[in-house]
Design an enzyme around this catalytic site. Sequence first.
Site, PDB file in Angstrom:
ATOM      1  N   ASN A   9      -0.351 -34.773  70.245  1.00  0.00           N
ATOM      2  CA  ASN A   9       0.684 -33.739  70.290  1.00  0.00           C
ATOM      3  C   ASN A   9       0.045 -32.434  70.770  1.00  0.00           C
ATOM      4  O   ASN A   9      -0.593 -31.728  69.995  1.00  0.00           O
ATOM      5  CB  ASN A   9       1.289 -33.573  68.885  1.00  0.00           C
ATOM      6  CG  ASN A   9       2.286 -32.431  68.809  1.00  0.00           C
ATOM      7  OD1 ASN A   9       2.713 -31.899  69.830  1.00  0.00           O
ATOM      8  ND2 ASN A   9       2.654 -32.051  67.595  1.00  0.00           N
ATOM      9  N   TRP A  10       0.244 -32.148  72.042  1.00  0.00           N
ATOM     10  CA  TRP A  10      -0.378 -30.945  72.628  1.00  0.00           C
ATOM     11  C   TRP A  10       0.329 -29.655  72.208  1.00  0.00           C
ATOM     12  O   TRP A  10      -0.099 -28.567  72.584  1.00  0.00           O
ATOM     13  CB  TRP A  10      -0.371 -31.038  74.166  1.00  0.00           C
ATOM     14  CG  TRP A  10      -1.301 -32.068  74.731  1.00  0.00           C
ATOM     15  CD1 TRP A  10      -2.182 -32.848  74.043  1.00  0.00           C
ATOM     16  CD2 TRP A  10      -1.446 -32.427  76.118  1.00  0.00           C
ATOM     17  NE1 TRP A  10      -2.861 -33.665  74.911  1.00  0.00           N
ATOM     18  CE2 TRP A  10      -2.427 -33.433  76.190  1.00  0.00           C
ATOM     19  CE3 TRP A  10      -0.840 -32.004  77.301  1.00  0.00           C
ATOM     20  CZ2 TRP A  10      -2.821 -34.013  77.395  1.00  0.00           C
ATOM     21  CZ3 TRP A  10      -1.220 -32.577  78.499  1.00  0.00           C
ATOM     22  CH2 TRP A  10      -2.212 -33.570  78.544  1.00  0.00           C
ATOM     23  N   LYS A  11       1.420 -29.794  71.490  1.00  0.00           N
ATOM     24  CA  LYS A  11       2.207 -28.625  71.063  1.00  0.00           C
ATOM     25  C   LYS A  11       2.423 -27.693  72.269  1.00  0.00           C
ATOM     26  O   LYS A  11       2.714 -28.171  73.357  1.00  0.00           O
ATOM     27  CB  LYS A  11       1.532 -27.905  69.898  1.00  0.00           C
ATOM     28  CG  LYS A  11       1.134 -28.844  68.760  1.00  0.00           C
ATOM     29  CD  LYS A  11       0.810 -28.117  67.493  1.00  0.00           C
ATOM     30  CE  LYS A  11       0.255 -29.097  66.471  1.00  0.00           C
ATOM     31  NZ  LYS A  11       0.230 -28.576  65.130  1.00  0.00           N
ATOM     32  N   HIS A  91       9.119 -32.894  63.179  1.00  0.00           N
ATOM     33  CA  HIS A  91       7.777 -32.330  62.953  1.00  0.00           C
ATOM     34  C   HIS A  91       7.898 -31.146  61.987  1.00  0.00           C
ATOM     35  O   HIS A  91       8.878 -30.403  62.036  1.00  0.00           O
ATOM     36  CB  HIS A  91       7.164 -31.885  64.289  1.00  0.00           C
ATOM     37  CG  HIS A  91       5.725 -31.510  64.161  1.00  0.00           C
ATOM     38  ND1 HIS A  91       5.323 -30.283  63.687  1.00  0.00           N
ATOM     39  CD2 HIS A  91       4.595 -32.210  64.405  1.00  0.00           C
ATOM     40  CE1 HIS A  91       3.994 -30.253  63.653  1.00  0.00           C
ATOM     41  NE2 HIS A  91       3.523 -31.415  64.086  1.00  0.00           N
ATOM     42  N   GLU A 160       2.432 -36.650  57.474  1.00  0.00           N
ATOM     43  CA  GLU A 160       1.662 -35.443  57.808  1.00  0.00           C
ATOM     44  C   GLU A 160       1.842 -34.409  56.703  1.00  0.00           C
ATOM     45  O   GLU A 160       2.805 -33.617  56.745  1.00  0.00           O
ATOM     46  CB  GLU A 160       2.170 -34.845  59.123  1.00  0.00           C
ATOM     47  CG  GLU A 160       2.037 -35.753  60.317  1.00  0.00           C
ATOM     48  CD  GLU A 160       1.936 -34.940  61.600  1.00  0.00           C
ATOM     49  OE1 GLU A 160       0.887 -34.993  62.245  1.00  0.00           O
ATOM     50  OE2 GLU A 160       2.900 -34.231  61.936  1.00  0.00           O
ATOM     51  N   GLY A 166      -3.494 -28.346  60.837  1.00  0.00           N
ATOM     52  CA  GLY A 166      -4.158 -27.160  61.378  1.00  0.00           C
ATOM     53  C   GLY A 166      -5.051 -26.435  60.392  1.00  0.00           C
ATOM     54  O   GLY A 166      -5.516 -25.328  60.680  1.00  0.00           O
ATOM     55  N   SER A 206      -5.150 -32.395  60.836  1.00  0.00           N
ATOM     56  CA  SER A 206      -6.572 -32.019  61.021  1.00  0.00           C
ATOM     57  C   SER A 206      -7.482 -33.197  61.365  1.00  0.00           C
ATOM     58  O   SER A 206      -8.657 -33.201  60.985  1.00  0.00           O
ATOM     59  CB  SER A 206      -7.102 -31.282  59.781  1.00  0.00           C
ATOM     60  OG  SER A 206      -6.443 -30.045  59.651  1.00  0.00           O
ATOM     61  N   GLY A 227      -2.950 -33.065  66.551  1.00  0.00           N
ATOM     62  CA  GLY A 227      -2.511 -31.829  67.181  1.00  0.00           C
ATOM     63  C   GLY A 227      -3.626 -31.152  67.949  1.00  0.00           C
ATOM     64  O   GLY A 227      -4.055 -31.629  69.007  1.00  0.00           O
TER      65      GLY A 227
HETATM   66  C1  PEP Z   1       0.388 -31.981  64.014  1.00  0.00           C
HETATM   67  O1  PEP Z   1       0.826 -30.863  64.252  1.00  0.00           O
HETATM   68  O2  PEP Z   1       1.127 -32.993  64.072  1.00  0.00           O
HETATM   69  C2  PEP Z   1      -1.018 -32.108  63.652  1.00  0.00           C
HETATM   70  C3  PEP Z   1      -1.427 -33.208  63.101  1.00  0.00           C
HETATM   71  O3  PEP Z   1      -1.786 -31.011  63.924  1.00  0.00           O
HETATM   72  P1  PEP Z   1      -3.357 -30.836  63.691  1.00  0.00           P
HETATM   73  O4  PEP Z   1      -4.026 -32.109  64.148  1.00  0.00           O
HETATM   74  O5  PEP Z   1      -3.738 -29.672  64.518  1.00  0.00           O
HETATM   75  O6  PEP Z   1      -3.556 -30.640  62.232  1.00  0.00           O
END
Ligand code: PEP
Length: 245
Positions: A9-11, A91, A160, A166, A206, A227
């Site tokens: 997920n490149w957001k 999400h 999640e 994050g 994370s 992410g």
């Molecule tokens: C996400 O936003 O789905 C996610 C898992 O983010 P991150 O890996 O940055 O915690």
Amino acid sequence: MKKITIAANWKMYLDESGSIDFIEKLNAESDLFSNRDIILFPSHACIRSVKNHLKSDIKIGMQDCDMHEQGAYTGSTSIKAIDVASCIVGHSERRAIYKENNDIISEKLQRTLSSDIEPILCVGETLEQKNNQLTETVLDDQLSILSNKLSGKQLTIAYEPVWAIGSGDVPSNEYISEMLSYIKSRLKSLYSGADLDNIKLFYGGSVDASNINELLNVELIDGFLIGSASANFEKFRDIVKQIKL
Ligand code: PEP
């Protein structure tokens, strides 16, 4: 051995030139990425460029879609607008920042399924909910949009925990196993005992190259939703390298 999926997920981290740069680096190391189950989720506006540059059969998904199929919805993107394999729904950033509730998320889920696109439904508790022993209540509520009408549909549930996204704060394998087992038991009852073979369970929060090896010991995990570490090619490559074929 099951094939672990890596969903990136490149957001809103990569613009068009950043997305193309990532794909060019990936093309240059195509041996590492072939025969793997990888889905990239670029920004909607970059999906076409990513597809045009990609030289392998890596799947592409949407990070979100509108709850409607077509009409006067300025600035929004229909699931029908882009040819994709998957779509993230619910999400935690959509739930928290854009105030998406179960009614909206359920519409998006239906929209995705009726277009034969595989949804990844994200669920998970905030730190406050966890500290108040509300995790199971929250999961019950977020999963309540599923029912046995959906049995047989290809679907992924990404667990999640919001506090892990994050933050660098990854739950223990025991905690993740417990939560995924709970989700599985809820799904069994929501699907009235029907087969759960079409449902995959992901973990997200994370995940990076320093912890994926340990997380791979969680038996119930079919894949990871990643992410920030997935939007940096070198970090992403170091994660993928640790997934055995
Ligand atoms: C996400 O936003 O789905 C996610 C898992 O983010 P991150 O890996 O940055 O915690």
